[in-house]
Design an enzyme around this catalytic site. Sequence first.
Site, mmCIF file in Angstrom:
data_model
loop_
_atom_site.group_PDB
_atom_site.id
_atom_site.type_symbol
_atom_site.label_atom_id
_atom_site.label_comp_id
_atom_site.label_asym_id
_atom_site.label_seq_id
_atom_site.Cartn_x
_atom_site.Cartn_y
_atom_site.Cartn_z
ATOM 1 C CB CYS A 1 -0.916 0.010 1.222
ATOM 2 S SG CYS A 1 -1.506 -1.615 1.681
ATOM 3 C CG HIS B 1 -6.285 1.113 0.297
ATOM 4 N ND1 HIS B 1 -5.215 1.813 -0.227
ATOM 5 C CD2 HIS B 1 -5.749 0.170 1.107
ATOM 6 C CE1 HIS B 1 -4.089 1.310 0.252
ATOM 7 N NE2 HIS B 1 -4.386 0.309 1.049
#
Lengths: 385, 137
Positions: A84, A333
């Site tokens: 991420c 996300h």
Amino acid sequence: MKKDVAIVGVGQSPFYRKCGMGARELCFMGFQEALKDSNLKPEQIDASIVCSAAEYDKQRSPASVIADYLGITPAPSFNLETLCASSSTGVRVAYSLIKSGLHDIVAVIGFQKMSEITSHEAAERMGRGGDIQWESPFGVTMPGYFGMVASAHMAEYGTTPEQLARIRVKSSIYGESNEKAVYRKRINVEQVLNSEIVTSPLKVFDCCANADGAAVVIMANAEKARKITDKPIWVLGLGGSTRGTALASRLNFTSVAVSREAAQAAYEMAGIGPEEIDVAEVHDCFTIAEIVAYEDCGFAKPGEGARLIDEKQTYLGGRIPVNLDGGLLSKGHPVGATGASQVGTITRQLRGECGKTQVEEAKIGLIHNLGGPGFYNYVTILGRD
Amino acid sequence: MGFEKFGSVSFTSESKAVDFLKFLEEDKMMTTKCQKCGKIYFPPKMDCNVCGSSETEWIEIDEVGKLVAYSTVMYGPAGFENEVPYTIAVVKFPNGVQIFGRTSKSIPIDNIKVGMFLKPAPIKLPPDKVSYEFVQS
């Protein structure tokens, strides 16, 4: 204030639950917006860094096809991955490519098309998100890791589910006005508390959702930056930290060690402290993650992060406004795109372009971008002239 | 025995630490200690990254530890769908090591609290796998 390397253009595709297009086409949307933002042409890009978590990509080594689709070949390009945190790591590497004198203008292209894989494939990858030898055989999940952090924070400091819910309420308020966010509906504390438990103590609304999206950051050396824009946004501080995957090697569970260490390194490089940050983007993959990020970035003392949200100090107009674009909780996300999206928001804040979510007189901003359940964090501090 | 015998779904086929599973089968919870510098590891490491030695010895974990963090998982990853709900947890021991695992289903979920005393107990997962779980001491 060092003025060696600047951000000269930012762009982002909308974030979608399911985008209905190819990954390269998503990247094109973000890249074209960044080109328009900087008034650059594709042939002026000297190098590119394509950032994504390869586990979601069908294309092996996507940098090649994406650079080709964007029209920035034969300039050197390569893939970069830290889960991420991939595109914040991209910003760090672009800085070093420029500062070394190797390249003048570098594009950081973060993307993820998470809807590319089936939900079963996603569940299989989730199971391998931790240490595959010692943790995965127990059935670990990404929310599970943060549920554990929440349990420890609640036991140690008395943090409550209501306080977690207040993080989501703030996110929903700012997400409502972000046209590129997946979730644009306001929700209240009761709705969060009444949503189904995913992994104790976290509920559905405590968790961000997978998404498709791309975000692009174009960076340049000082000489070029001055010619490209009258509002260069300077890279003042970069901090990074990596720790082992095994939970058992963690020092404690009320804080994320890599975040603390990366923030410390970034503050040191910038020569400032947390009190000088005017606006921040933190990695709110889960509501508890934002509260812990307040503490790890030094906006609050350990154990006092929840008080910031109780007192609305992280709202617009508060002491340190955080995630005024809705954060991961509202935007969604798309793993590889998240860091570049956060950098885009802070860049626009420092240029004064954020309209009704603009922090008045914002001069210095911070981006906190976590990779995995505490494997990596890359913190970036940006400043305007 | 290969390392794929560890847990419900294993993602590792080979490891120099495979004796860990042999000990579990013998109902012993063991970990490694560096013979040269004395560092104790969990998870077991067959190589010491402090002093560089690969001479390790197995030592038994027979102490009681304290629960430091936990979460009860309602949606499991692929291969674990039929096992939910289960509680993942980290327990810290007096010798400094922390162990990740699941709490035993014999402990009601509502009774699980940070700070409670737990110890690891080897278990067999039919037909031929092994693991461990945390039980009340």
